[in-house]
Design an enzyme around this catalytic site. Structure first.
Site, PDB file in Angstrom:
ATOM      1  N   TYR A  72      -4.526   1.130   3.763  1.00 21.74           N
ATOM      2  CA  TYR A  72      -5.795   1.464   3.110  1.00 21.74           C
ATOM      3  C   TYR A  72      -6.036   0.518   1.929  1.00 21.74           C
ATOM      4  O   TYR A  72      -6.979   0.417   1.558  1.00 21.74           O
ATOM      5  CB  TYR A  72      -5.806   2.880   2.673  1.00 21.74           C
ATOM      6  CG  TYR A  72      -5.946   3.877   3.665  1.00 21.74           C
ATOM      7  CD1 TYR A  72      -6.134   3.601   5.031  1.00 21.74           C
ATOM      8  CD2 TYR A  72      -6.038   5.137   3.464  1.00 21.74           C
ATOM      9  CE1 TYR A  72      -6.312   4.473   6.118  1.00 21.74           C
ATOM     10  CE2 TYR A  72      -6.185   6.138   4.555  1.00 21.74           C
ATOM     11  CZ  TYR A  72      -6.168   5.965   5.686  1.00 21.74           C
ATOM     12  OH  TYR A  72      -6.441   6.685   6.711  1.00 21.74           O
ATOM     13  N   LYS A 120       6.855   4.447  11.579  1.00 17.70           N
ATOM     14  CA  LYS A 120       6.862   3.685  12.926  1.00 17.70           C
ATOM     15  C   LYS A 120       7.828   2.605  12.626  1.00 17.70           C
ATOM     16  O   LYS A 120       7.689   1.563  13.070  1.00 17.70           O
ATOM     17  CB  LYS A 120       5.460   3.409  13.331  1.00 17.70           C
ATOM     18  CG  LYS A 120       5.319   2.772  14.809  1.00 17.70           C
ATOM     19  CD  LYS A 120       5.427   3.952  15.543  1.00 17.70           C
ATOM     20  CE  LYS A 120       5.340   3.514  16.972  1.00 17.70           C
ATOM     21  NZ  LYS A 120       5.627   4.515  18.038  1.00 17.70           N
ATOM     22  N   ASP A 152       4.291   9.038  16.450  1.00 15.78           N
ATOM     23  CA  ASP A 152       3.822   9.615  17.581  1.00 15.78           C
ATOM     24  C   ASP A 152       4.456  10.985  18.111  1.00 15.78           C
ATOM     25  O   ASP A 152       4.245  11.826  18.479  1.00 15.78           O
ATOM     26  CB  ASP A 152       3.706   8.739  18.518  1.00 15.78           C
ATOM     27  CG  ASP A 152       5.164   7.797  18.913  1.00 15.78           C
ATOM     28  OD1 ASP A 152       6.032   7.899  17.690  1.00 15.78           O
ATOM     29  OD2 ASP A 152       5.414   6.957  19.781  1.00 15.78           O
ATOM     30  N   ASP A 176      -2.858  10.852   6.388  1.00 15.45           N
ATOM     31  CA  ASP A 176      -4.208  11.274   6.682  1.00 15.45           C
ATOM     32  C   ASP A 176      -4.483  11.856   7.909  1.00 15.45           C
ATOM     33  O   ASP A 176      -5.070  12.765   8.362  1.00 15.45           O
ATOM     34  CB  ASP A 176      -4.954  10.016   6.346  1.00 15.45           C
ATOM     35  CG  ASP A 176      -6.439  10.054   6.238  1.00 15.45           C
ATOM     36  OD1 ASP A 176      -6.720  11.280   6.279  1.00 15.45           O
ATOM     37  OD2 ASP A 176      -7.340   9.186   6.060  1.00 15.45           O
ATOM     38  N   ASP A 180      -5.096  16.206   9.351  1.00  7.50           N
ATOM     39  CA  ASP A 180      -6.123  16.565   9.766  1.00  7.50           C
ATOM     40  C   ASP A 180      -5.893  17.229  11.201  1.00  7.50           C
ATOM     41  O   ASP A 180      -6.134  18.232  11.623  1.00  7.50           O
ATOM     42  CB  ASP A 180      -7.015  15.522   9.950  1.00  7.50           C
ATOM     43  CG  ASP A 180      -8.065  14.961   8.823  1.00  7.50           C
ATOM     44  OD1 ASP A 180      -7.517  15.539   7.784  1.00  7.50           O
ATOM     45  OD2 ASP A 180      -9.030  14.374   9.299  1.00  7.50           O
TER      46      ASP A 180
END
Length: 296
Positions: A72, A120, A152, A176, A180
């Site tokens: 971001y 990751k 994942d 983020d 959610d």
């Protein structure tokens, strides 16, 4: 205290004109770098999640999201007119600083002392550095158990076995997405609060979107915003007991059957935004009067 920002009507506007850009700049200027997103499944709402009830009993996860780095904030970034290949560097300018500053030692010690770091590292070099830094910092807290999972795997386990997690610690974009996803555990994104903390003033905001399609219709769920007030009281002002009073009132309202449209049974009666807010405020006031009478 900040409300949700965003408007699909501005999706095609220049990046600097979108509300989300202002939010990112606000976080950076306030110096908030750790975002706390508690996800607690309340018994009264177990039936509102699509997951089986036996998977939800006792679920209490704190997602700690590093807030001021990652994709971001990658620079330089942009997209030239007519150019099909946008440029946004994937990574954080200060991966060591981001991972070490946001390390959740205090909340972990107040909970079950188990931190799961999400990255990751099998693909991304910046995640490898993240893992190295988290491992090094974690050695300073031998009383807190630390393990690592790929993002994942974390996404799968969050719905398959959410009780396996205590504190999830990860970088900006992964946090983020995972927070959610965690809304499916509690039944609605409208229930979840967040607190963004740093060395100065905190920034407190519910994690739901701005939902302009239902603005002004008195049907939005206010609980995420009210629960965010509890985080502001606890983390921003050091007022633990008033914070707990707000949280108890939310739980009691739900136990009594109060529901907004997003968490109500199909065709069941639902409270509007104002009515739900008034119900919770009334329970807080009632508890305060009872406590005051008991101390006289």
């Amino acid at each position: 205290m900040l409300g949700a920002v965003g408007d699909p009507a501005l999706d095609h506007a220049a990046r600097h004109l979108r509300p989300e850009s202002g939010l990112l700049a606000l976080r950076a200027q306030l110096g908030v770098y750790a975002n706390l997103r508690p996800v607690t499944v309340l018994p009264a709402l177990v039936d509102r999640s699509p997951l089986k009830a036996e998977r939800l009993e006792g679920v209490d996860v704190l997602i700690v999201r590093e807030l001021t780095g990652g994709l971001y904030y990658g620079e330089p970034r942009g997209r030239e007119a007519g150019e099909p290949r946008p440029s946004t560097p994937c990574g954080t300018p200060r991966p060591r600083s981001s991972a070490s500053r946001g390390w959740p030692s205090k909340p972990a010690r107040q909970r079950r002392r188990h931190v799961t770091s999400v990255d990751k590292a099998n693909v991304l070099e910046v995640s490898q550095l993240w893992r190295e830094t988290v491992t090094r910092v974690g050695q300073d807290y031998p009383d807190v158990r630390l393990d690592h999972v790929y993002v994942d795997t974390a996404a799968m386990r969050l719905v398959a076995d959410p009780r396996a997690f205590d504190v999830l610690f990860t970088e900006n974009m992964f946090g983020d997405i995972l927070s959610d996803e965690a809304a499916v555990l509690v039944g609605s994104l409208g229930l979840l609060p967040s607190a963004s903390l740093g060395e100065g003033p905190g920034l407190f905001e519910p994690i739901h979107g701005s939902a302009p399609d239902i603005a002004g219709r008195d049907i939005a769920n206010p609980i995420g915003a009210i629960a965010t007030v509890a985080l502001l009281l606890r983390h921003g002002m050091g007022l633990a007991e008033p914070a707990a009073a707000v949280e108890r009132a939310i739980s009691l309202a739900l136990e009594q059957g109060a529901r907004t449209r997003d968490i109500a049974e199909p065709a069941a009666p639902a409270l509007g935004t104002r009515a739900m807010g008034s119900r919770i405020a009334g329970l807080i006031a009632e508890a305060h009067r009872s406590r005051a009478s008991a101390t006289r």
